[in-house]
Write a protein that holds these residues in place. Structure first.
Motif, PDB file in Angstrom:
ATOM      1  N   ILE A   1       0.959  -1.216   0.019  1.00 40.73           N
ATOM      2  CA  ILE A   1       0.068  -0.059   0.021  1.00 40.73           C
ATOM      3  C   ILE A   1       1.074   1.561  -0.058  1.00 40.73           C
ATOM      4  O   ILE A   1       1.983   1.394   0.702  1.00 40.73           O
ATOM      5  N   PHE A   2       0.506   2.193  -0.877  1.00 41.21           N
ATOM      6  CA  PHE A   2       1.358   3.554  -0.960  1.00 41.21           C
ATOM      7  C   PHE A   2       0.003   4.693  -0.685  1.00 41.21           C
ATOM      8  O   PHE A   2      -0.929   4.430  -0.722  1.00 41.21           O
ATOM      9  N   LEU A   3       0.727   5.727  -0.032  1.00 40.52           N
ATOM     10  CA  LEU A   3      -0.020   6.917   0.208  1.00 40.52           C
ATOM     11  C   LEU A   3       0.855   8.119   0.050  1.00 40.52           C
ATOM     12  O   LEU A   3       2.058   8.028   0.172  1.00 40.52           O
ATOM     13  N   GLU A   4       0.071   9.351  -0.124  1.00 43.86           N
ATOM     14  CA  GLU A   4       0.987  10.641  -0.184  1.00 43.86           C
ATOM     15  C   GLU A   4       0.293  11.458   1.004  1.00 43.86           C
ATOM     16  O   GLU A   4      -0.993  11.351   1.287  1.00 43.86           O
ATOM     17  N   VAL A   5       1.093  11.950   1.929  1.00 48.58           N
ATOM     18  CA  VAL A   5       0.385  12.852   3.103  1.00 48.58           C
ATOM     19  C   VAL A   5       1.197  14.252   3.181  1.00 48.58           C
ATOM     20  O   VAL A   5       2.498  14.277   2.845  1.00 48.58           O
ATOM     21  N   GLU A   6       0.438  15.146   3.427  1.00 50.87           N
ATOM     22  CA  GLU A   6       1.065  16.406   3.670  1.00 50.87           C
ATOM     23  C   GLU A   6       1.836  16.455   4.852  1.00 50.87           C
ATOM     24  O   GLU A   6       1.844  15.791   5.854  1.00 50.87           O
ATOM     25  N   GLU A   7       3.202  16.838   4.529  1.00 46.23           N
ATOM     26  CA  GLU A   7       4.452  16.714   5.464  1.00 46.23           C
ATOM     27  C   GLU A   7       3.933  17.360   6.998  1.00 46.23           C
ATOM     28  O   GLU A   7       4.324  16.980   7.932  1.00 46.23           O
ATOM     29  N   ASN A   8       3.270  18.520   6.913  1.00 42.04           N
ATOM     30  CA  ASN A   8       2.978  19.207   8.168  1.00 42.04           C
ATOM     31  C   ASN A   8       1.845  18.520   8.755  1.00 42.04           C
ATOM     32  O   ASN A   8       1.340  19.036   9.916  1.00 42.04           O
ATOM     33  N   ASN A   9       0.840  17.732   8.279  1.00 38.71           N
ATOM     34  CA  ASN A   9      -0.259  17.204   8.778  1.00 38.71           C
ATOM     35  C   ASN A   9       0.268  16.020   9.750  1.00 38.71           C
ATOM     36  O   ASN A   9       0.213  14.705   9.565  1.00 38.71           O
TER      37      ASN A   9
END
Length: 161
Positions: free
Chosen positions: A113-121
């Motif tokens: 599984i992959f995902l992207e998340v805002e670094e500051n979140n």
């Protein structure tokens, strides 16, 4: 089919189950309340009809209070979005939703599984890290904010096997 009764809050169970086309408007509303550029009802309708997309809703009583959506390809998947109603956050519901969603992806043969998340979140990063995701990369200035600021995205991965 109901997949999982996760927790009790004030006498009301939360349930993770497949989302349907009837949920598209509510999912769009939740997404818009959670992200700067919310997806519209039509976008959810499209995702809900795609064979390679898995969408779960989190329901409390008769109200949808969250969702998770992933797109699958071969034995990999990408989590496209997870959202919880702002008034329901901080209760561990996103963890339950995420882990149930991951279990169903594994049941469909997904191994990574992959995902992207805002670094500051930080809340989202803690959620994903506690669920076993690790950072594998970074995209500089990936997310554009309404005021024009650009924020970095972290790429994360978790193996299910």
């Amino acid at each position: 089919m109901i997949f999982w009764l996760s927790r009790w809050w004030g006498g009301a169970a939360t349930t993770v189950e497949p989302a349907s086309l009837r949920d598209a408007a509510r999912l769009a509303q939740l997404h818009g309340a959670s992200f700067h550029r919310g997806w519209g009802e039509a976008e959810f309708e499209t995702m809900l009809t795609e064979r390679n997309t898995l969408v779960h809703r989190l329901r409390q009583r008769n109200r949808v209070i969250g969702f998770a959506v992933s797109r699958m390809a071969a034995d990999e998947a990408e989590i496209l979005s997870i959202a919880i109603d702002p008034g329901q956050r901080g209760r561990g519901l996103s963890r339950d939703l995420l882990l149930t969603h991951l279990g169903h992806l594994a049941g469909r043969g997904v191994r990574t599984i992959f995902l992207e998340v805002e670094e500051n979140n930080q809340p989202a990063r803690r959620l994903y890290e506690k669920a076993g995701f690790g950072v594998i990369g970074r995209r500089e200035r990936y997310y554009k904010q309404p005021g024009g600021e650009h924020l970095n995205a972290l790429l994360m991965r978790r193996d299910l096997s």
